[in-house]
Design an enzyme around this catalytic site. Structure first.
Site, PDB file in Angstrom:
ATOM      1  N   ASP A 291      -7.168  -1.617  -4.127  1.00  0.00           N
ATOM      2  CA  ASP A 291      -8.218  -1.295  -3.156  1.00  0.00           C
ATOM      3  C   ASP A 291      -9.236  -0.319  -3.742  1.00  0.00           C
ATOM      4  O   ASP A 291     -10.445  -0.483  -3.564  1.00  0.00           O
ATOM      5  CB  ASP A 291      -7.588  -0.693  -1.898  1.00  0.00           C
ATOM      6  CG  ASP A 291      -6.666  -1.665  -1.182  1.00  0.00           C
ATOM      7  OD1 ASP A 291      -6.845  -2.883  -1.368  1.00  0.00           O
ATOM      8  OD2 ASP A 291      -5.776  -1.201  -0.449  1.00  0.00           O
TER       9      ASP A 291
ATOM     10  N   ASP B   5       0.853  -1.187   0.000  1.00  0.00           N
ATOM     11  CA  ASP B   5       0.000   0.000   0.000  1.00  0.00           C
ATOM     12  C   ASP B   5       0.888   1.235   0.000  1.00  0.00           C
ATOM     13  O   ASP B   5       1.981   1.228   0.590  1.00  0.00           O
ATOM     14  CB  ASP B   5      -0.912   0.017   1.230  1.00  0.00           C
ATOM     15  CG  ASP B   5      -1.965  -1.086   1.187  1.00  0.00           C
ATOM     16  OD1 ASP B   5      -2.300  -1.533   0.074  1.00  0.00           O
ATOM     17  OD2 ASP B   5      -2.432  -1.508   2.262  1.00  0.00           O
TER      18      ASP B   5
END
Length: 249
Positions: A158, A144
């Site tokens: 995501d 991330d």
């Protein structure tokens, strides 16, 4: 052969059958896969660049302190949720990929293809991280890197999953079906058709339907018919009786 032709004619005349040729499901599946592959490629490229260019703990400002790039290894689900359940999330992601592919084979709606394409591309992107990144297969941590305000750090996969899921929810709420039809719960046309249908006509019972015809009783007179007086012969007697009386006299 006759039965087959009748069935085909019935299918063609069915108003509830989605319109379109047989190529529509293939076209929608191609659209779904195109979107999924594009998002997966974008997610993979951005992760590779971030891993190579950003050191752990380093922050790169994009819009002040509000939007930043920061490298985070996430063992959980989207937005750093459910950490410590990497193996279960891996199985769920694999099930999502298989389910979307099965549904995509029968799609006729382009909007559903776009939404499912976003879900598929994002799920596949994070699935690859869990399968092939450290610390090992089915235990890999997802990369991330987007930090927006106080929101949890996320990646392109995501965002694809969330946007695709939101689109599918909106389509479901407004009645858009995966087969290209739209379900309207409050259709005024149905109410108008129901009110315009005349009531069924009533038929008057005939002699065979009259229960008095079998018992010998005379049926009750119809109030709508004029009443008739008995014939004179019935009151005065038959012609033969009158002749006999005259002869005796």
């Amino acid at each position: 052969m006759v039965g087959v032709n009748k069935d085909r004619t019935r299918e063609q005349d069915d108003p509830d059958r989605p319109s379109g040729d047989e190529q529509q499901p293939r076209q929608r599946l191609a659209l779904l896969l195109t979107i999924a592959v594009s998002l997966f490629t974008l997610d993979l490229i951005t992760k590779v660049v971030v891993v190579q260019q950003i050191q752990p703990g380093e922050r790169i400002s994009l819009i002040g302190d509000f939007v930043q790039l920061v490298l985070v290894r996430n063992p959980g689900a989207a937005f750093s949720m459910a950490t410590g359940m990497t193996w279960l999330l891996t199985l769920i992601a694999a099930a999502v990929v298989i389910g979307v592919l099965r549904i995509g084979r029968t799609l006729r709606s382009p909007l559903w293809a776009i939404g499912l394409g976003g879900v598929l591309g994002g799920a596949f992107g994070n699935l690859m991280d869990r399968l092939f990144r450290a610390p090992g297969p089915m235990q890999g941590h997802v990369v991330d890197f987007f930090s927006v305000g106080s929101f949890p750090v996320f990646n392109v996969a995501d965002s694809s999953i969330v946007c695709g899921a939101i689109l599918l929810v909106v389509l479901t709420v407004f009645g858009f079906e995966p087969d290209g039809t739209r379900y309207n719960r409050n259709d005024p046309a149905e109410d108008t058709t129901a009110s315009a249908t005349p009531p069924p006509a009533t038929t008057r019972p005939g002699p065979a339907d009259d229960p008095g015809s079998e018992t010998g009783e005379s049926p009750a007179p119809d109030p709508g018919e004029p009443r008739r007086d008995p014939e004179p012969e019935a009151a005065a007697g038959t012609p033969a009786t009158r002749t006999g009386k005259d002869t005796a006299a």
